[in-house]
Design an enzyme around this catalytic site. Structure first.
Site, PDB file in Angstrom:
ATOM      1  N   HIS A 294      48.779  41.619  43.880  1.00  0.00           N
ATOM      2  CA  HIS A 294      47.576  41.631  43.020  1.00  0.00           C
ATOM      3  C   HIS A 294      47.330  43.059  42.561  1.00  0.00           C
ATOM      4  O   HIS A 294      46.869  43.908  43.335  1.00  0.00           O
ATOM      5  CB  HIS A 294      46.350  41.111  43.785  1.00  0.00           C
ATOM      6  CG  HIS A 294      45.124  41.012  42.923  1.00  0.00           C
ATOM      7  ND1 HIS A 294      44.404  39.857  42.800  1.00  0.00           N
ATOM      8  CD2 HIS A 294      44.501  41.921  42.128  1.00  0.00           C
ATOM      9  CE1 HIS A 294      43.389  40.050  41.975  1.00  0.00           C
ATOM     10  NE2 HIS A 294      43.426  41.303  41.558  1.00  0.00           N
TER      11      HIS A 294
ATOM     12  N   HIS B 155      46.201  45.780  39.088  1.00  0.00           N
ATOM     13  CA  HIS B 155      45.754  46.072  37.720  1.00  0.00           C
ATOM     14  C   HIS B 155      46.494  47.311  37.232  1.00  0.00           C
ATOM     15  O   HIS B 155      46.353  48.381  37.834  1.00  0.00           O
ATOM     16  CB  HIS B 155      44.247  46.318  37.681  1.00  0.00           C
ATOM     17  CG  HIS B 155      43.461  45.121  38.102  1.00  0.00           C
ATOM     18  ND1 HIS B 155      43.016  44.173  37.213  1.00  0.00           N
ATOM     19  CD2 HIS B 155      43.092  44.679  39.326  1.00  0.00           C
ATOM     20  CE1 HIS B 155      42.373  43.213  37.871  1.00  0.00           C
ATOM     21  NE2 HIS B 155      42.410  43.491  39.163  1.00  0.00           N
TER      22      HIS B 155
ATOM     23  N   LYS C  89      45.710  33.283  36.019  1.00  0.00           N
ATOM     24  CA  LYS C  89      44.549  33.868  36.697  1.00  0.00           C
ATOM     25  C   LYS C  89      43.254  33.296  36.151  1.00  0.00           C
ATOM     26  O   LYS C  89      43.010  33.306  34.946  1.00  0.00           O
ATOM     27  CB  LYS C  89      44.567  35.390  36.515  1.00  0.00           C
ATOM     28  CG  LYS C  89      43.386  36.129  37.142  1.00  0.00           C
ATOM     29  CD  LYS C  89      43.453  36.162  38.659  1.00  0.00           C
ATOM     30  CE  LYS C  89      42.177  36.694  39.306  1.00  0.00           C
ATOM     31  NZ  LYS C  89      42.086  38.151  39.353  1.00  0.00           N
TER      32      LYS C  89
ATOM     33  N   HIS D 224      39.864  34.441  41.040  1.00  0.00           N
ATOM     34  CA  HIS D 224      38.782  35.361  41.360  1.00  0.00           C
ATOM     35  C   HIS D 224      37.688  34.453  41.908  1.00  0.00           C
ATOM     36  O   HIS D 224      36.962  33.814  41.148  1.00  0.00           O
ATOM     37  CB  HIS D 224      38.295  36.162  40.149  1.00  0.00           C
ATOM     38  CG  HIS D 224      37.253  37.159  40.536  1.00  0.00           C
ATOM     39  ND1 HIS D 224      37.511  38.502  40.648  1.00  0.00           N
ATOM     40  CD2 HIS D 224      35.972  37.000  40.930  1.00  0.00           C
ATOM     41  CE1 HIS D 224      36.420  39.127  41.075  1.00  0.00           C
ATOM     42  NE2 HIS D 224      35.471  38.232  41.249  1.00  0.00           N
TER      43      HIS D 224
ATOM     44  N   HIS E  36      41.948  38.639  46.843  1.00  0.00           N
ATOM     45  CA  HIS E  36      41.068  39.650  47.454  1.00  0.00           C
ATOM     46  C   HIS E  36      39.918  39.016  48.252  1.00  0.00           C
ATOM     47  O   HIS E  36      38.748  39.230  47.948  1.00  0.00           O
ATOM     48  CB  HIS E  36      40.529  40.634  46.413  1.00  0.00           C
ATOM     49  CG  HIS E  36      40.095  40.028  45.097  1.00  0.00           C
ATOM     50  ND1 HIS E  36      39.200  38.995  45.015  1.00  0.00           N
ATOM     51  CD2 HIS E  36      40.457  40.334  43.820  1.00  0.00           C
ATOM     52  CE1 HIS E  36      39.022  38.699  43.741  1.00  0.00           C
ATOM     53  NE2 HIS E  36      39.771  39.491  43.010  1.00  0.00           N
TER      54      HIS E  36
ATOM     55  N   ASP F 150      44.795  44.896  44.786  1.00  0.00           N
ATOM     56  CA  ASP F 150      43.718  44.887  43.781  1.00  0.00           C
ATOM     57  C   ASP F 150      43.397  46.308  43.327  1.00  0.00           C
ATOM     58  O   ASP F 150      42.259  46.614  42.956  1.00  0.00           O
ATOM     59  CB  ASP F 150      42.453  44.176  44.286  1.00  0.00           C
ATOM     60  CG  ASP F 150      41.525  43.794  43.127  1.00  0.00           C
ATOM     61  OD1 ASP F 150      41.972  43.775  41.970  1.00  0.00           O
ATOM     62  OD2 ASP F 150      40.334  43.524  43.392  1.00  0.00           O
TER      63      ASP F 150
HETATM   64  O1  DOR Z   1      36.733  45.434  41.465  1.00  0.00           O
HETATM   65  C1  DOR Z   1      37.354  44.807  40.635  1.00  0.00           C
HETATM   66  N1  DOR Z   1      37.982  45.431  39.621  1.00  0.00           N
HETATM   67  N2  DOR Z   1      37.376  43.488  40.715  1.00  0.00           N
HETATM   68  C2  DOR Z   1      37.907  42.737  39.745  1.00  0.00           C
HETATM   69  O2  DOR Z   1      37.876  41.539  39.856  1.00  0.00           O
HETATM   70  C3  DOR Z   1      38.460  43.352  38.514  1.00  0.00           C
HETATM   71  C4  DOR Z   1      38.876  44.722  38.782  1.00  0.00           C
HETATM   72  C5  DOR Z   1      39.161  45.507  37.527  1.00  0.00           C
HETATM   73  O3  DOR Z   1      39.866  44.996  36.650  1.00  0.00           O
HETATM   74  O4  DOR Z   1      38.702  46.639  37.417  1.00  0.00           O
HETATM   75 ZN    ZN Z   2      41.806  42.222  40.653  1.00  0.00          ZN
END
Ligand code: DOR
Ligand code: ZN
Length: 342
Positions: free
Chosen positions: A13, A15, A99, A136, A174, A246
């Site tokens: 997971h 970003h 997702k 989520h 998460h 995450d």
């Molecule tokens: O804390 C988070 N940041 N939770 C999420 O679900 C998205 C993520 C983000 O893309 O910054």
């Molecule tokens: Zn995330």
């Protein structure tokens, strides 16, 4: 133990963002992980196989020369996603999951689903072609207490969803509560990812001596009893629980702000953070399977064959790493780490 050699892990997971931000953060992940499940919450989101192919090409172009890394792509579920999108995603081979974000629940979730039941035809198609659904797992209802949104999601939406689609493979992403741990243990065809911040910290960290925006992520940190439940799940050796950082980069300006963004940045030192957690729980022998085996097993992908080594040494996490206009503050910036990846 002074040295730990394990199979190279994957991040289930992550970003990565896009453009300059992607170029800034990708080398950190590539240093540690062989593959990652890449979140689709770009602006605009990655909604089709065409979007995913283009994003994948941009990620591959940003891999530092001579390094190996495989981005595993996801599609962003919207009210307009169709069963045909799922069939195309499965056929692509590089889209590994879809997702679900409830509309308005978190960063870049404006395109998210307004009512989970609207997606039933899509879930049916996913169940049929065996495409995992990544959740989520929070309700976006502003009337539900911030700290209860995961628990309420499980009761009101996830439980009925699993009853409607028992063979749909689901990852509850998460996880932050003992409720989530209990649910995952009891249900079939469901796994969960666990982040370093939810294993290391409880909600007191958000308010230690003042408000601490760099500990703010969603789902938000919970009480100590929940952290303990997550820790027990992570070190249990149960293949339903595996690594997903995450890691969610936001510039310092957008975190240290009157309306700060949610997300902790851990790609820089993820394995070091997890190693510390497992060591303190006297469970270093369980780290390799959590980080390197259970994820690929769930996604029906081969386990990696190379190895990484973590050594016991003290080093200081930088206060900031280069990012975009303003810098990026890593999780636990400025503090000491006791493990370091070679
Ligand atoms: O804390 C988070 N940041 N939770 C999420 O679900 C998205 C993520 C983000 O893309 O910054
Ligand atoms: Zn995330």
């Amino acid at each position: 133990m002074q040295k730990l050699t394990i199979t190279r892990p994957d991040d289930w997971h992550l970003h990565l963002r896009d453009g300059a931000a992607l170029k800034a953060v990708l080398p950190h992940t590539v240093r540690q992980f062989a593959r990652a499940i890449v979140m689709p919450n770009l602006k605009p989101p990655v909604r089709s196989v065409v979007d995913a192919a283009a994003y994948r090409d941009r990620i591959i172009a940003a891999i530092p020369a001579g390094k190996q890394f495989e981005p595993l792509m996801t599609l962003y579920l919207t009210d307009n996603t169709s069963p045909a999108d799922i069939i195309a995603a499965k056929a692509s081979q590089f889209v590994k999951a879809v997702k679900y974000y409830p509309a308005g629940a978190t960063t870049n979730s404006d395109f998210g689903v307004t009512d989970i039941r609207k997606c039933d035809p899509v879930f049916k198609a996913m169940e049929q072609v065996d495409m995992p659904l990544l959740l989520h797992g929070e309700v976006a209802d502003r009337d539900v207490d911030m700290f209860d949104r995961e628990k309420v999601f499980i009761e009101k939406q996830l439980l009925p969803l699993k009853q409607r689609f028992p063979n749909l493979r689901v990852v509850l992403e998460h996880i932050t509560t003992s409720d989530a741990v209990q649910f995952v243990l009891a249900a079939h065809n469901i796994a969960a990812t666990i982040t370093p911040q939810h294993l290391l910290f409880n909600r007191n960290s958000l308010f230690k001596g003042g408000i601490r925006p760099h500990f703010y992520c969603l789902p938000i940190l919970k009480r100590e009893e929940h952290r303990q439940a997550l820790l027990q799940a992570a070190i249990s050796g149960n293949p339903k629980f595996f690594l997903g950082t995450d890691s969610a980069p936001h510039s310092r300006d957008s975190k240290e702000n009157s309306c700060g963004c949610a997300g902790c940045y851990s790609a820089l030192h993820a394995m070091e953070l997890y190693a510390e957690v497992f060591e303190h729980a006297d469970a270093l022998d369980k780290l390799e399977a959590f980080a390197s085996f259970y994820g690929p097993d769930f996604y029906q992908l081969p386990r990696n064959t190379e190895q990484i080594t973590l050594a016991k040494t003290t080093w200081r996490i930088p206060d900031e790493v280069p990012f975009t206009e303003s810098g990026l503050v890593p999780l636990r910036a400025g503090q000491e780490m006791t493990w370091q990846m070679a």
